[in-house]
Design a protein around this motif. Structure first.
Motif, short mmCIF file in Angstrom:
data_model
loop_
_atom_site.label_atom_id
_atom_site.label_comp_id
_atom_site.label_asym_id
_atom_site.label_seq_id
_atom_site.Cartn_x
_atom_site.Cartn_y
_atom_site.Cartn_z
N SER A 113 28.95 62.57 -27.97
CA SER A 113 28.37 60.54 -28.17
C SER A 113 29.47 59.41 -28.52
O SER A 113 28.95 58.83 -28.19
N SER A 114 30.79 60.25 -28.95
CA SER A 114 31.54 58.80 -28.71
C SER A 114 32.74 59.10 -29.10
O SER A 114 33.58 60.70 -28.67
N ARG A 115 34.15 58.71 -29.13
CA ARG A 115 35.56 59.20 -29.33
C ARG A 115 36.07 60.06 -30.23
O ARG A 115 36.83 60.44 -31.13
N ALA A 116 35.33 59.78 -31.73
CA ALA A 116 35.48 59.85 -32.91
C ALA A 116 35.34 61.60 -33.05
O ALA A 116 34.87 62.63 -32.63
N SER A 117 36.34 61.56 -33.57
CA SER A 117 36.81 63.78 -33.89
C SER A 117 35.05 64.04 -34.35
O SER A 117 35.61 65.31 -33.86
N GLY A 118 34.79 63.79 -34.76
CA GLY A 118 33.47 63.85 -35.17
C GLY A 118 32.53 63.91 -34.79
O GLY A 118 31.25 64.61 -34.21
N ALA A 119 31.82 63.60 -33.73
CA ALA A 119 30.86 63.19 -32.23
C ALA A 119 30.45 64.49 -32.97
O ALA A 119 30.69 65.76 -32.05
#
Length: 349
Positions: A113-119
């Motif tokens: 859903s995004s580049r974030a590690s917790g996505a």
């Protein structure tokens, strides 16, 4: 002081509360769907996009395109975890005439859903991906410098000339299992129904009874190897035009609409160049499919929720009329494709 009865009632109520306490969710339990939320207003900012890492490469933003099938990406964005197949491909986007060639590779794709590690993340089983090594802008001179090829397209459509079983412009047979939205590991193992739902704010992978509730469905016919796009009636009442049996494409890859109509059937044009009429503003379009409770898509050129423009042409698609609605149809309805049952669903806004 509390009586024995009070103590008994308190103990009983605490026991009841403890009994109904929810059990923790097992993270290893198979999922039935993934819901990827899209931030902002994607339709006003270039269309639907999905983040993905291919072959362990960098997380990149791919354009989600229902007008083609299969991932097409520049070689420099693919990680090292892939296997060459020895199979070549060429692909042309008919709207832009951009032409790509390269090789098919076997790899896995991690959608997020995004580049974030917790996505939120979903992973495909092994699948084929088009690795572009040559680019001809507008069909012109070839570019082979990897640093100058930037394409990142995620084709998730069906019944396209880029679909499995078709032959590409260079005569190569297009292989199976190339649609990333239908190749999740859960789908490959049989624990998730293959299909997806596209809305202006989300991409949902996996069809369930819950997420498909409220949709009106159109059954698809089979060609024997794949599901066939449905037919729609195109009416332009402001120009006294009705075209029956037009092949329908709801294309999230374009911000304008394309109509292929019989000769001598044409609404008023704002301009006319290279055999294409740019339909004048103020023309009302009504698209209908038998079985739906209301018209599929109604708009007036130049108006709210209309395509950026309508290009009216006369190159019949396999001898039949055709309409590409463009992406803004998703402002009128949510779009569901059930690849297992062979049906399209529409949930009107």
């Amino acid at each position: 002081m509390l009586s024995l009865l009070h103590f008994f009632l308190l103990a009983l109520s605490w026991q009841q509360i403890s009994v109904v306490k929810a059990a923790p969710v097992d993270p290893r339990a198979p999922r039935s769907s993934y819901n990827f939320h899209l931030s902002g207003d994607p339709l006003s900012n270039g269309g639907l996009h999905m983040y993905a890492s291919v072959g362990g490469g960098p997380v990149k933003s791919f354009r989600v395109d229902t007008g083609s099938e299969g991932i097409l990406m520049a070689s420099r964005f693919i990680g090292k975890d892939y296997q060459a197949t020895g199979e070549n491909f060429c692909l042309e986007y008919t709207s832009s005439k951009n032409y790509y060639c390269g090789q098919w590779v076997f790899t896995t794709v991690t959608l997020s859903s995004s580049r974030a590690s917790g996505a939120l993340k979903a992973t495909t089983a092994l699948m084929r991906v088009r690795m572009a090594e040559e680019f001809r802008p507008g069909g012109g001179a070839p570019i082979t410098d990897p640093s100058k090829i930037n394409v990142l397209m995620m084709g998730v459509g069906f019944d396209r000339d880029t679909s499995s079983g078709q032959t590409d412009p260079a005569g190569n047979l297009i292989p199976n299992d190339i649609n990333p939205f239908l190749r999740l590991t859960e789908m490959a193992s049989g624990t998730m129904t293959p299909g997806f739902i596209l809305t202006p704010q989300s991409i949902i992978l996996g069809i369930t009874a819950a997420n498909s509730a409220g949709f009106d469905f159109v059954d698809l016919q089979s060609s024997g190897t794949e599901w066939v796009a449905p037919y729609v009636t195109i009416a332009v009442p402001s120009a006294a035009i009705t075209i029956y049996g037009a092949e329908l494409l709801i294309d999230t890859g374009l911000d304008y609409s394309i109509v292929q109509a019989p000769q001598n059937v044409q609404p008023p044009c704002a301009s006319n160049a290279n055999g294409a009429c740019r339909v004048a503003n103020g023309q009302k379009f009504v698209l209908t499919i038998p079985g739906l409770p209301k018209p599929l898509y109604t708009f007036r050129t130049g108006g709210r929720d209309a395509p950026q423009s309508v290009s009216w042409r006369h190159n019949l698609h396999n001898g039949e009329p055709f309409i590409n609605t463009g992406m803004y149809a998703l402002r009128e309805f949510d779009y569901l494709y059930d690849a297992q049952a062979g049906r399209l669903g529409f949930q009107f806004h």
